[in-house]
Design a protein around this motif. Sequence first.
Motif, PDB file in Angstrom:
ATOM      1  N   GLU A  85      35.924  87.147  24.232  1.00 45.19           N
ATOM      2  CA  GLU A  85      37.196  86.419  24.308  1.00 45.19           C
ATOM      3  C   GLU A  85      38.003  86.593  23.034  1.00 45.19           C
ATOM      4  OE1 GLU A  85      36.787  82.246  25.501  1.00 45.19           O
ATOM      5  OE2 GLU A  85      34.973  82.882  26.561  1.00 45.19           O
ATOM      6  N   PHE A  86      37.303  86.586  21.912  1.00 46.20           N
ATOM      7  CA  PHE A  86      37.978  86.747  20.620  1.00 46.20           C
ATOM      8  C   PHE A  86      38.615  88.131  20.543  1.00 46.20           C
ATOM      9  CE2 PHE A  86      37.797  87.792  15.987  1.00 46.20           C
ATOM     10  CZ  PHE A  86      38.722  86.842  15.563  1.00 46.20           C
ATOM     11  N   ASP A  87      37.846  89.155  20.900  1.00 44.55           N
ATOM     12  CA  ASP A  87      38.350  90.527  20.832  1.00 44.55           C
ATOM     13  C   ASP A  87      39.577  90.711  21.718  1.00 44.55           C
ATOM     14  OD1 ASP A  87      36.467  91.243  19.006  1.00 44.55           O
ATOM     15  OD2 ASP A  87      35.105  92.212  20.434  1.00 44.55           O
ATOM     16  N   ARG A  88      39.557  90.069  22.890  1.00 44.55           N
ATOM     17  CA  ARG A  88      40.701  90.174  23.802  1.00 44.55           C
ATOM     18  C   ARG A  88      41.960  89.587  23.152  1.00 44.55           C
ATOM     19  NH1 ARG A  88      37.952  88.829  28.162  1.00 44.55           N
ATOM     20  NH2 ARG A  88      38.430  86.606  28.037  1.00 44.55           N
ATOM     21  N   GLU A  89      41.806  88.430  22.528  1.00 42.16           N
ATOM     22  CA  GLU A  89      42.968  87.802  21.872  1.00 42.16           C
ATOM     23  C   GLU A  89      43.439  88.652  20.689  1.00 42.16           C
ATOM     24  OE1 GLU A  89      44.655  85.357  22.998  1.00 42.16           O
ATOM     25  OE2 GLU A  89      43.314  84.252  24.333  1.00 42.16           O
ATOM     26  N   VAL A  90      42.499  89.239  19.970  1.00 39.72           N
ATOM     27  CA  VAL A  90      42.864  90.092  18.832  1.00 39.72           C
ATOM     28  C   VAL A  90      43.736  91.253  19.317  1.00 39.72           C
ATOM     29  CG1 VAL A  90      41.956  91.746  17.129  1.00 39.72           C
ATOM     30  CG2 VAL A  90      40.898  89.479  17.366  1.00 39.72           C
ATOM     31  N   ASP A  91      43.325  91.887  20.420  1.00 40.17           N
ATOM     32  CA  ASP A  91      44.118  92.996  20.970  1.00 40.17           C
ATOM     33  C   ASP A  91      45.529  92.543  21.304  1.00 40.17           C
ATOM     34  OD1 ASP A  91      42.053  94.799  20.776  1.00 40.17           O
ATOM     35  OD2 ASP A  91      41.307  94.439  22.821  1.00 40.17           O
ATOM     36  N   GLN A  92      45.623  91.362  21.939  1.00 47.17           N
ATOM     37  CA  GLN A  92      46.930  90.902  22.414  1.00 47.17           C
ATOM     38  C   GLN A  92      47.852  90.456  21.279  1.00 47.17           C
ATOM     39  OE1 GLN A  92      46.164  88.065  25.517  1.00 47.17           O
ATOM     40  NE2 GLN A  92      45.143  89.603  26.808  1.00 47.17           N
ATOM     41  N   VAL A  93      47.256  89.883  20.221  1.00 50.31           N
ATOM     42  CA  VAL A  93      48.091  89.508  19.072  1.00 50.31           C
ATOM     43  C   VAL A  93      48.558  90.786  18.365  1.00 50.31           C
ATOM     44  CG1 VAL A  93      48.147  88.335  16.821  1.00 50.31           C
ATOM     45  CG2 VAL A  93      47.039  87.228  18.774  1.00 50.31           C
ATOM     46  N   ALA A  94      47.655  91.769  18.289  1.00 47.10           N
ATOM     47  CA  ALA A  94      47.980  93.020  17.594  1.00 47.10           C
ATOM     48  C   ALA A  94      49.103  93.771  18.301  1.00 47.10           C
ATOM     49  CB  ALA A  94      46.731  93.905  17.481  1.00 47.10           C
ATOM     50  N   ASP A  95      49.098  93.736  19.660  1.00 45.62           N
ATOM     51  CA  ASP A  95      50.166  94.481  20.352  1.00 45.62           C
ATOM     52  C   ASP A  95      51.362  93.587  20.716  1.00 45.62           C
ATOM     53  OD1 ASP A  95      49.640  93.108  22.693  1.00 45.62           O
ATOM     54  OD2 ASP A  95      48.527  94.753  23.636  1.00 45.62           O
ATOM     55  N   MET A  96      51.416  92.406  20.095  1.00 48.73           N
ATOM     56  CA  MET A  96      52.561  91.492  20.192  1.00 48.73           C
ATOM     57  C   MET A  96      52.729  90.866  21.571  1.00 48.73           C
ATOM     58  SD  MET A  96      53.479  91.824  17.114  1.00 48.73           S
ATOM     59  CE  MET A  96      53.195  92.983  15.794  1.00 48.73           C
ATOM     60  N   SER A  97      51.747  90.992  22.462  1.00 51.68           N
ATOM     61  CA  SER A  97      51.923  90.365  23.776  1.00 51.68           C
ATOM     62  C   SER A  97      51.587  88.879  23.716  1.00 51.68           C
ATOM     63  CB  SER A  97      51.105  91.092  24.848  1.00 51.68           C
ATOM     64  OG  SER A  97      49.744  91.100  24.481  1.00 51.68           O
ATOM     65  N   THR A  98      50.945  88.432  22.630  1.00 49.33           N
ATOM     66  CA  THR A  98      50.853  86.996  22.371  1.00 49.33           C
ATOM     67  C   THR A  98      50.941  86.801  20.861  1.00 49.33           C
ATOM     68  OG1 THR A  98      49.656  84.942  22.814  1.00 49.33           O
ATOM     69  CG2 THR A  98      48.319  86.873  22.319  1.00 49.33           C
ATOM     70  N   ASP A  99      50.700  85.540  20.413  1.00 50.63           N
ATOM     71  CA  ASP A  99      50.863  85.250  18.988  1.00 50.63           C
ATOM     72  C   ASP A  99      49.624  84.512  18.488  1.00 50.63           C
ATOM     73  OD1 ASP A  99      51.374  82.132  19.046  1.00 50.63           O
ATOM     74  OD2 ASP A  99      52.361  83.077  20.788  1.00 50.63           O
ATOM     75  N   PRO A 100      49.425  84.467  17.167  1.00 47.23           N
ATOM     76  CA  PRO A 100      48.198  83.838  16.619  1.00 47.23           C
ATOM     77  C   PRO A 100      48.053  82.370  17.006  1.00 47.23           C
ATOM     78  CG  PRO A 100      49.296  85.143  14.928  1.00 47.23           C
ATOM     79  CD  PRO A 100      50.214  85.110  16.116  1.00 47.23           C
ATOM     80  N   LEU A 101      49.155  81.625  17.043  1.00 44.51           N
ATOM     81  CA  LEU A 101      49.067  80.196  17.368  1.00 44.51           C
ATOM     82  C   LEU A 101      48.473  79.986  18.761  1.00 44.51           C
ATOM     83  CD1 LEU A 101      49.715  77.168  16.891  1.00 44.51           C
ATOM     84  CD2 LEU A 101      51.972  77.613  17.878  1.00 44.51           C
ATOM     85  N   HIS A 102      49.028  80.683  19.754  1.00 46.26           N
ATOM     86  CA  HIS A 102      48.546  80.463  21.118  1.00 46.26           C
ATOM     87  C   HIS A 102      47.160  81.052  21.333  1.00 46.26           C
ATOM     88  CE1 HIS A 102      52.786  79.330  21.551  1.00 46.26           C
ATOM     89  NE2 HIS A 102      52.269  78.455  22.401  1.00 46.26           N
ATOM     90  N   ALA A 103      46.874  82.143  20.633  1.00 44.14           N
ATOM     91  CA  ALA A 103      45.526  82.723  20.726  1.00 44.14           C
ATOM     92  C   ALA A 103      44.500  81.729  20.198  1.00 44.14           C
ATOM     93  CB  ALA A 103      45.465  84.025  19.930  1.00 44.14           C
ATOM     94  N   ALA A 104      44.787  81.139  19.034  1.00 41.73           N
ATOM     95  CA  ALA A 104      43.855  80.183  18.427  1.00 41.73           C
ATOM     96  C   ALA A 104      43.689  78.955  19.322  1.00 41.73           C
ATOM     97  CB  ALA A 104      44.344  79.771  17.041  1.00 41.73           C
ATOM     98  N   GLN A 105      44.815  78.474  19.876  1.00 41.34           N
ATOM     99  CA  GLN A 105      44.729  77.292  20.755  1.00 41.34           C
ATOM    100  C   GLN A 105      43.884  77.587  21.991  1.00 41.34           C
ATOM    101  OE1 GLN A 105      48.922  76.423  21.219  1.00 41.34           O
ATOM    102  NE2 GLN A 105      48.878  74.838  19.610  1.00 41.34           N
ATOM    103  N   ARG A 106      44.057  78.763  22.563  1.00 41.76           N
ATOM    104  CA  ARG A 106      43.257  79.131  23.751  1.00 41.76           C
ATOM    105  C   ARG A 106      41.774  79.211  23.400  1.00 41.76           C
ATOM    106  NH1 ARG A 106      47.664  82.165  25.431  1.00 41.76           N
ATOM    107  NH2 ARG A 106      47.084  83.900  24.076  1.00 41.76           N
ATOM    108  N   LEU A 107      41.472  79.847  22.250  1.00 37.32           N
ATOM    109  CA  LEU A 107      40.064  80.044  21.887  1.00 37.32           C
ATOM    110  C   LEU A 107      39.377  78.707  21.601  1.00 37.32           C
ATOM    111  CD1 LEU A 107      40.449  83.215  19.661  1.00 37.32           C
ATOM    112  CD2 LEU A 107      39.021  83.038  21.728  1.00 37.32           C
ATOM    113  N   ILE A 108      40.086  77.825  20.903  1.00 34.92           N
ATOM    114  CA  ILE A 108      39.476  76.536  20.585  1.00 34.92           C
ATOM    115  C   ILE A 108      39.391  75.667  21.841  1.00 34.92           C
ATOM    116  CG2 ILE A 108      39.839  74.373  19.277  1.00 34.92           C
ATOM    117  CD1 ILE A 108      40.820  76.175  16.961  1.00 34.92           C
ATOM    118  N   GLY A 109      40.415  75.762  22.668  1.00 31.03           N
ATOM    119  CA  GLY A 109      40.389  75.037  23.943  1.00 31.03           C
ATOM    120  C   GLY A 109      39.196  75.422  24.796  1.00 31.03           C
TER     121      GLY A 109
END
Length: 306
Positions: free
Chosen positions: A280-304
């Motif tokens: 799950e972490f790696d997936r969010e890293v990919d998406q933040v890196a390619d700008m399809s999401t942002d660090p705030l929402h990635a972190a909220q999803r992962l902690i959620g």
Amino acid sequence: MNRVERVRAGETASIARMISRIERRSDGVADELAQLHRAGGHAHIIGVTGAAGSGKSTLVGELTAHYRRAGRTVGVLAVDPSSVFSGGAILGDRIRMSALSGDDGVFIRSIATRGALGGLSRAALDAITVLDAAGKDVIVLETVGVGQAEVDVISAAQTVAVVSVPGMGDDVQAIKAGLLEIADVHVLNKADRDGAQKAYAELRDMLRFAPRTDWEVPIQRTVAATGEGVEELATRFDEHHEWMSRTGELNRRARRTAATRIRWMAEEIVLDRLRDGEPEFDREVDQVADMSTDPLHAAQRLIGAL
Ligand SMILES: Nc1nc2c(ncn2[C@@H]2O[C@H](COP(=O)(O)OP(=O)(O)OP(=O)(O)O)[C@@H](O)[C@H]2O)c(=O)[nH]1
Ligand SMILES: [Mg+2]
């Protein structure tokens, strides 16, 4: 018996092994500590701090002997990041040479620092949990009062004793380290030395400016080298414990330590999930890196998702 049961039975070798597991953060140790925590809450935890060479180890050795004569069991932890060895080793030698050697009612150990920032304080607090669950009546922490790590450690104590010695230099050092504010009991050790009376008067004057509570911080004179004043010091500690129980201060301090420990544990759990290789972490890293999401929402999803 499993590891936790053997610690609870007070087996010296099992206590030592459990503390080694804590220092290494071995697999399964968090669960063992969780069980041990629930078995504790009985010990009086005393911190002894002060300048290097002020006689802390000598004093702790004498205190330990006193408690044993009074039929109380004792755990001693020497916490010293700069010279992990000297504190524990010197104290260990003294005890080995004394009547305490081979006494199962005494456990002594120095805590080694390893790994991340805060690792030392955390290992020390976990070691307290072990000794408490093992049924030790009194747990004494010896630290050299210099850095934040030691102040963190000492704040886990219920009663803090700050050791000074005659000679202005040492007093100034104690003030600088911010130790005067955390003292519940002042010890003026080496009271056999020249200048002891002057140092006593200086300490007393300094205490006049300390914030007032209905606990009046005592100054106990000791000569650790001969054991003079040590019985009286133990009485001061008992009086402080009695005062804390009576006023609710004991509970207030327990809550403070509990809050710190929950935060450390939460950090560990969260950081454990936010590691490279966690899908799950790696997936969010990919998406933040390619700008399809942002660090705030990635972190909220992962902690959620926890
Ligand atoms: N004259 C005198 N010497 C003492 C007294 N207490 C301790 N000493 C001596 O002071 C020296 C330092 O004692 P330690 O107990 O190792 O001091 P410490 O504060 O634990 O030292 P560190 O752990 O290295 O910071 C030793 O040589 C002791 O014998 C005392 O009451 N009077
Ligand atoms: Mg020492």
